[in-house]
Design a protein around this motif. Structure first.
Motif, PDB file in Angstrom:
ATOM      1  N   SER A  39       0.905  -1.277   0.065  1.00 22.51           N
ATOM      2  CA  SER A  39       0.287   0.031  -0.026  1.00 22.51           C
ATOM      3  C   SER A  39       0.621   1.476  -0.342  1.00 22.51           C
ATOM      4  N   LEU A  40       1.932   1.256   0.735  1.00 23.70           N
ATOM      5  CA  LEU A  40       2.829   2.253   0.950  1.00 23.70           C
ATOM      6  C   LEU A  40       3.282   3.227  -0.328  1.00 23.70           C
ATOM      7  N   LEU A  41       4.027   1.678  -1.326  1.00 21.45           N
ATOM      8  CA  LEU A  41       4.696   1.786  -2.323  1.00 21.45           C
ATOM      9  C   LEU A  41       3.374   2.305  -3.257  1.00 21.45           C
ATOM     10  N   ALA A  42       2.255   1.301  -3.498  1.00 28.34           N
ATOM     11  CA  ALA A  42       1.275   1.544  -4.758  1.00 28.34           C
ATOM     12  C   ALA A  42       1.135   3.534  -4.323  1.00 28.34           C
ATOM     13  N   ALA A  43       1.075   4.092  -3.203  1.00 28.13           N
ATOM     14  CA  ALA A  43       0.671   6.008  -2.248  1.00 28.13           C
ATOM     15  C   ALA A  43       1.663   6.077  -3.821  1.00 28.13           C
ATOM     16  N   PHE A  44       3.295   6.249  -3.008  1.00 33.45           N
ATOM     17  CA  PHE A  44       4.372   6.808  -3.825  1.00 33.45           C
ATOM     18  C   PHE A  44       4.476   6.502  -5.390  1.00 33.45           C
ATOM     19  N   GLU A  45       4.077   5.556  -5.739  1.00 36.46           N
ATOM     20  CA  GLU A  45       4.123   5.546  -7.053  1.00 36.46           C
ATOM     21  C   GLU A  45       2.225   6.515  -7.973  1.00 36.46           C
ATOM     22  N   ASN A  46       1.844   6.652  -7.120  1.00 36.04           N
ATOM     23  CA  ASN A  46       0.673   7.490  -7.803  1.00 36.04           C
ATOM     24  C   ASN A  46       1.114   8.918  -7.780  1.00 36.04           C
ATOM     25  N   GLU A  47       1.658   9.201  -6.517  1.00 34.61           N
ATOM     26  CA  GLU A  47       2.241  10.466  -6.516  1.00 34.61           C
ATOM     27  C   GLU A  47       3.063  11.029  -7.289  1.00 34.61           C
ATOM     28  N   ALA A  48       3.960   9.683  -7.532  1.00 31.46           N
ATOM     29  CA  ALA A  48       5.053   9.795  -8.913  1.00 31.46           C
ATOM     30  C   ALA A  48       3.775  10.314 -10.515  1.00 31.46           C
ATOM     31  N   ARG A  49       2.912   9.779 -10.595  1.00 28.08           N
ATOM     32  CA  ARG A  49       2.299  10.113 -11.341  1.00 28.08           C
ATOM     33  C   ARG A  49       1.978  11.248 -12.022  1.00 28.08           C
ATOM     34  N   GLU A  50       1.123  11.403 -10.410  1.00 25.94           N
ATOM     35  CA  GLU A  50       0.395  13.200 -10.309  1.00 25.94           C
ATOM     36  C   GLU A  50       1.368  13.627 -10.761  1.00 25.94           C
ATOM     37  N   ARG A  51       3.141  13.704 -10.109  1.00 26.34           N
ATOM     38  CA  ARG A  51       4.052  14.647 -10.787  1.00 26.34           C
ATOM     39  C   ARG A  51       4.035  14.163 -12.436  1.00 26.34           C
ATOM     40  N   GLY A  52       3.852  13.415 -13.179  1.00 24.74           N
ATOM     41  CA  GLY A  52       3.762  13.250 -14.518  1.00 24.74           C
ATOM     42  C   GLY A  52       5.140  12.308 -14.624  1.00 24.74           C
ATOM     43  N   CYS A  53       5.928  11.167 -13.924  1.00 24.96           N
ATOM     44  CA  CYS A  53       6.690  10.544 -14.030  1.00 24.96           C
ATOM     45  C   CYS A  53       6.024   9.473 -14.494  1.00 24.96           C
ATOM     46  N   SER A  54       7.042   9.381 -15.368  1.00 20.30           N
ATOM     47  CA  SER A  54       6.918   7.214 -15.799  1.00 20.30           C
ATOM     48  C   SER A  54       7.184   6.408 -16.050  1.00 20.30           C
ATOM     49  N   HIS A  55       7.938   6.172 -14.167  1.00 22.87           N
ATOM     50  CA  HIS A  55       8.740   4.918 -14.047  1.00 22.87           C
ATOM     51  C   HIS A  55       9.294   5.473 -12.830  1.00 22.87           C
ATOM     52  N   VAL A  56       9.546   4.120 -11.494  1.00 19.07           N
ATOM     53  CA  VAL A  56       9.969   4.684 -10.879  1.00 19.07           C
ATOM     54  C   VAL A  56      11.342   3.786 -10.438  1.00 19.07           C
ATOM     55  N   PHE A  57      12.780   3.969 -10.246  1.00 16.36           N
ATOM     56  CA  PHE A  57      13.474   2.848  -9.604  1.00 16.36           C
ATOM     57  C   PHE A  57      13.646   3.401  -7.973  1.00 16.36           C
TER      58      PHE A  57
END
Length: 97
Positions: A39-57
């Protein structure tokens, strides 16, 4: 956090352009395996998407949790063998958002 204010998990990271990176992820030992890390990782990924990110490292040593990230869709892109010590590797992973 739990109702009593006790910290049970946390993450830190960054975004820059289309990239996001997880610096640290932590889940209290008695909470591991309960889904709170996912759940924590999903929240991080959602925030990254909202900021316009296309990938996470993210990086994780073999004695930590690379399997956790792989179960959540992260793919290994690089492995630095024998770092930090012989028989243990530094695993670099990426997830397309």
């Amino acid at each position: 956090m739990e109702e009593d204010g006790e910290l049970v998990a946390g993450a830190s990271g960054w975004t820059w352009g289309q990239a996001a990176g997880i610096g640290m992820t932590w889940v209290r030992e008695d909470q591991r395996g309960t889904g709170i890390g996912a759940s924590l990782l999903a929240a991080f990924e959602n925030e990254a998407r909202e900021r316009g990110c296309s990938h996470v490292f993210v990086t994780s040593f073999t004695f930590q949790a690379p399997g956790f990230y792989q179960r959540l869709g992260y793919e290994e892109i690089f492995r630095w063998g024998s770092v930090p010590t012989p028989g243990r590797d530094d695993v670099h992973l990426r997830k397309q958002l």
